[in-house]
Design a protein around this motif. Structure first.
Motif, PDB file in Angstrom:
ATOM      1  N   SER A 114      12.294  62.654  93.922  1.00 50.26           N
ATOM      2  CA  SER A 114      12.337  61.379  94.660  1.00 50.26           C
ATOM      3  C   SER A 114      11.801  60.406  93.562  1.00 50.26           C
ATOM      4  N   THR A 138      17.008  63.078  96.667  1.00 51.78           N
ATOM      5  CA  THR A 138      16.097  62.004  96.324  1.00 51.78           C
ATOM      6  C   THR A 138      15.126  61.664  97.323  1.00 51.78           C
ATOM      7  N   GLU A 139      14.897  62.163  98.487  1.00 51.95           N
ATOM      8  CA  GLU A 139      13.992  62.190  99.418  1.00 51.95           C
ATOM      9  C   GLU A 139      13.087  63.112  99.053  1.00 51.95           C
TER      10      GLU A 139
END
Length: 288
Positions: A114, A138-139
């Motif tokens: 992230s 990516t979260e």
């Protein structure tokens, strides 16, 4: 590692009275798997492997290989920072991709990251350049989300640094039956999680200092043996779930009565030597 550093520090302290050999030896209390992760039901393929272990008469051909094949990810879950050396994962994936290993074994590289700084973005883009089918999450993900969405679907977890004080993601992956490839075997680093997963079949320990080509050879050898992956995954899950927060707390509490007794014995000594001795004794007996 950290334990050796602390032991050397304590050994060089002048104290009154002198520290005994026992007091000079740090007591390391290993991190425990979080309760919420330990409460997640054991994955079906791990249960199947445990059933095979409890029924040794079952032939090798009858053992459930399909469960390993259902795990499609070769994952890497570390903070995307230079000290975690995620570049090694990218380089390994590039080598395996060039050899056709990922396609042959039906594996998809998965990177969790992230972070959005320049270094992290470079790592993500390089991974997708060398393996266009790779997945980059990516979260921000909680431990439970990682367990259910990543580790339970990963065949192997690659832990890239040569040195890591512990490496909690190695233990979290293990709790879901996903064994890790971890650096070991050279003087150039160590990973603390191997102090917990220290059995012969609880992780895949490899010497990263021999280079990417050699490392890829070893990873390929592991991938060629799905039954071994399942056995190691099951053993790792059992060990990770066996070291609970309750056992961790008990281990932390153990030295307290002895430390308090030492403190009371020194009570009334209004001098720096006595204080130094007490603090060194406390540090030597309790290190997290």
């Amino acid at each position: 590692g950290d334990k050796a550093y602390l032991q050397e520090l304590i050994s060089n302290v002048n104290s009154t009275p002198p520290l005994t050999d026992t007091q000079k030896s740090p007591r390391v209390v290993l991190c425990a798997l979080r309760h919420d992760l330990a409460q997640i039901e054991m994955p079906e393929d791990v249960q199947a492997a445990e059933q095979c272990d409890s029924a040794p008469h079952v032939g090798v051909q009858a053992r459930p290989r399909a469960c390993v094949a259902d795990r499609q990810f070769l994952c890497c879950v570390v903070r995307l920072a230079t000290e975690k050396e995620p570049h090694r994962f990218v380089e390994l994936i590039a080598e395996l991709q060039a050899r056709g290993s990922l396609k042959r074994h039906g594996l998809v590289p998965l990177l969790v990251g992230s972070s959005t700084d320049a270094y992290a973005e470079d790592i993500k883009s390089r991974l997708q350049e060398v393996a266009p089918d790779s997945i980059v999450l990516t979260e921000f993900m909680t431990g439970k989300q990682l367990a259910l969405q990543v580790y339970r679907r990963a065949r192997l977890n690659f832990h890239p640094p040569q040195y890591d004080a512990f490496g909690m993601t190695v233990v979290e992956a293990a709790s879901q039956g996903c064994p890790s490839v971890v650096h070991a075997g050279s003087s150039q680093g160590t990973v603390g999680a191997l102090d917990l997963l220290c059995g012969a079949n609880e992780a895949f320990s490899m010497d990263y200092s021999t280079g990417i080509s050699s490392l890829a050879d070893k990873v390929e050898a592991v991938l060629e043996d799905p039954e071994k992956i399942q056995v190691v995954g099951a053993a790792a899950a059992s060990k990770a779930r066996g070291w609970t927060e309750i056992l961790n707390a008990r281990a932390l509490m153990e030295p307290i009565p002895e430390t308090l007794a030492a403190w009371h014995k020194l009570k009334g000594r209004d001098n720096m030597c006595g204080c130094n001795w007490t603090m060194c004794k406390l540090i030597s007996m309790l290190m997290i």
